[in-house]
Design a protein around this motif. Sequence first.
Motif, short mmCIF file in Angstrom:
data_model
loop_
_atom_site.label_atom_id
_atom_site.label_comp_id
_atom_site.label_asym_id
_atom_site.label_seq_id
_atom_site.Cartn_x
_atom_site.Cartn_y
_atom_site.Cartn_z
N TYR A 51 47.00 50.19 50.25
CA TYR A 51 46.40 49.62 49.06
C TYR A 51 47.45 49.45 47.96
N VAL A 52 47.37 48.32 47.26
CA VAL A 52 48.33 47.99 46.19
C VAL A 52 47.56 47.82 44.89
N GLU A 53 48.15 48.30 43.81
CA GLU A 53 47.45 48.24 42.52
C GLU A 53 47.38 46.81 42.01
N LEU A 54 46.22 46.44 41.52
CA LEU A 54 45.97 45.10 41.01
C LEU A 54 46.96 44.72 39.91
N ALA A 55 47.26 45.66 39.03
CA ALA A 55 48.19 45.38 37.93
C ALA A 55 49.58 45.02 38.44
N ASP A 56 50.03 45.63 39.53
CA ASP A 56 51.35 45.30 40.10
C ASP A 56 51.36 43.88 40.65
N LEU A 57 50.28 43.49 41.30
CA LEU A 57 50.19 42.12 41.82
C LEU A 57 50.20 41.10 40.69
N GLN A 58 49.53 41.44 39.59
CA GLN A 58 49.50 40.53 38.44
C GLN A 58 50.88 40.35 37.84
N LYS A 59 51.60 41.47 37.70
CA LYS A 59 52.95 41.40 37.11
C LYS A 59 53.89 40.55 37.97
N LYS A 60 53.75 40.68 39.27
CA LYS A 60 54.62 39.93 40.19
C LYS A 60 54.09 38.54 40.50
N VAL A 329 36.76 42.20 39.43
CA VAL A 329 36.39 41.14 40.37
C VAL A 329 36.94 39.80 39.88
N ALA A 330 36.86 39.56 38.57
CA ALA A 330 37.40 38.32 38.00
C ALA A 330 38.90 38.21 38.26
N GLU A 331 39.62 39.31 38.07
CA GLU A 331 41.07 39.30 38.31
C GLU A 331 41.38 39.06 39.78
N LEU A 332 40.56 39.65 40.67
CA LEU A 332 40.77 39.44 42.10
C LEU A 332 40.54 37.97 42.46
N LEU A 333 39.50 37.36 41.90
CA LEU A 333 39.25 35.94 42.12
C LEU A 333 40.44 35.09 41.68
N ALA A 334 41.02 35.46 40.54
CA ALA A 334 42.19 34.73 40.05
C ALA A 334 43.37 34.85 41.01
N LEU A 335 43.59 36.04 41.55
CA LEU A 335 44.70 36.24 42.48
C LEU A 335 44.44 35.53 43.82
N CYS A 336 43.17 35.29 44.11
CA CYS A 336 42.82 34.52 45.32
C CYS A 336 42.84 33.02 45.06
#
Length: 484
Positions: A51-60, A329-336
């Motif tokens: 599992y990877v933290e959502l905030a790390d995915l957003q930064k990258k 969930v909104a942030e996950l949708l954005a990353l998808c």
Amino acid sequence: MEKKNIWETYDEKQLREMEHFTKEYMQFLDEGKTERECIDSIVNTIEKEGYVELADLQKKKQTVKPGDKVYAVCMNKTIVMFHVGRRPLEEGMNILGAHVDSPRLDIKQDPLYEDGGFAYLDTHYYGGVKKYQWVTIPLALHGVVIKKDGTTVEVKIGEEEDDPVFFISDLLIHLAAEQMEKKANKVIEGEALDLIVGNRPLKLTEAEDADVAANAVGGAGEDTDQKKKDPVKQGVLKILKENYGIEEEDFLSAELEVVPAGRAREAGFDRSMILAYGQDDRVCAFASLKAMLELENPEKTACCILVDKEEIGSVGATGMRSQFFENSVAELLALCGGYGDLALRRCLAASMMLSSDVSSAFDPTYASSFDKKNVAYLGNGMVFNKFTGSRGKSGSNDANAEYIAYIRNIFEQENVRFQTAELGKVDLGGGGTIAYILALYGMQVIDSGVAVLNMHAPWEATSKVDVYETKRGYGAFLKYNGME
């Protein structure tokens, strides 16, 4: 309808798997006696599982694809996990939701005082407790102290064999004639739940003794005078300073919880039960966590939300009523690559949830409080509550019959043993869960979990087979694709 005890149905392989699982569960209970400790333990576990933290995915600025495992944490007390499926998020998720807070005593912001030769910490009880259950038992102190410079001091005292423990006193039976005439909710008052933390006065140095003698008329120096006035309190402060670097003012920015001292134990000659603090609702949290970790290649995205503050109404930034889950969930949708307000609403409305919380177990000693036909029995499997609430179902989510039929079909295919129940007799009281909060999005929700004896007491009891069967049920639910 006939209820069957699961112990009579398990083969040797299932018994071995169950014993292994419940040992892991008991270790989880020992490691997590506060919501912060639970979340720390969970994060350490899931990061090892990819599992990877959502905030790390957003930064990258990384995108998320099917098979990815993502999590987010709110204030170290609430966590949401996603195992992304092959279907678009707009088609909904399979959600497990539980809480990791438990009834306890919280230390007040200005707590330390001395009276009658004892040093005390003033407390405020948290959640629904029978106050008289918390006196004269060994208690431990867990939590964090945040100093003015931002330094975090972790506190965990009373769990190791050579640790001191703490306690709350009670009146000796020889003098308790008036006390014994009181109603149960008044036998021990909330303001009487103060923790005894010391009895040994700080001994003044020769110089300080001389200062007191020399200033007998005019008064000694302020610091020396305080040590003379509250010597036991000062002795405790000295220990806190030497061992933890904590000053009295640091209590202002502390979160310290008083919990029963001691480890989770097997109960009964047959070792069939688990006796431990905090099983409401960490039993469902752990079962949900393990179901998520065992899930492989989901068709629909699987989600697990473990929240704080359920015991006091799911309020605050870390409770289920906050926007944390929806925002995640909104942030996950954005990353998808598919965020939009309509997409978010569709995702939540199309989701299905097991609100994973405990249910009351039938207690023969208090049989008159239960409807025997509609109560959960220890050893009879995972529990479903179509509704909870109080009296006329007040404050309840009431699951749709179509959804219950869907769950029944899944469990029959996966050979998961379950039972249905209500909390107790209709007019005696009741309780609530987080189910109704998620139902506000329009998703299908039902309460499900483990039967607990002694619910909300310092030590609660569960059946090993119920804990294991609940994990199996959660795992089965995550695998299926919805009511299509």
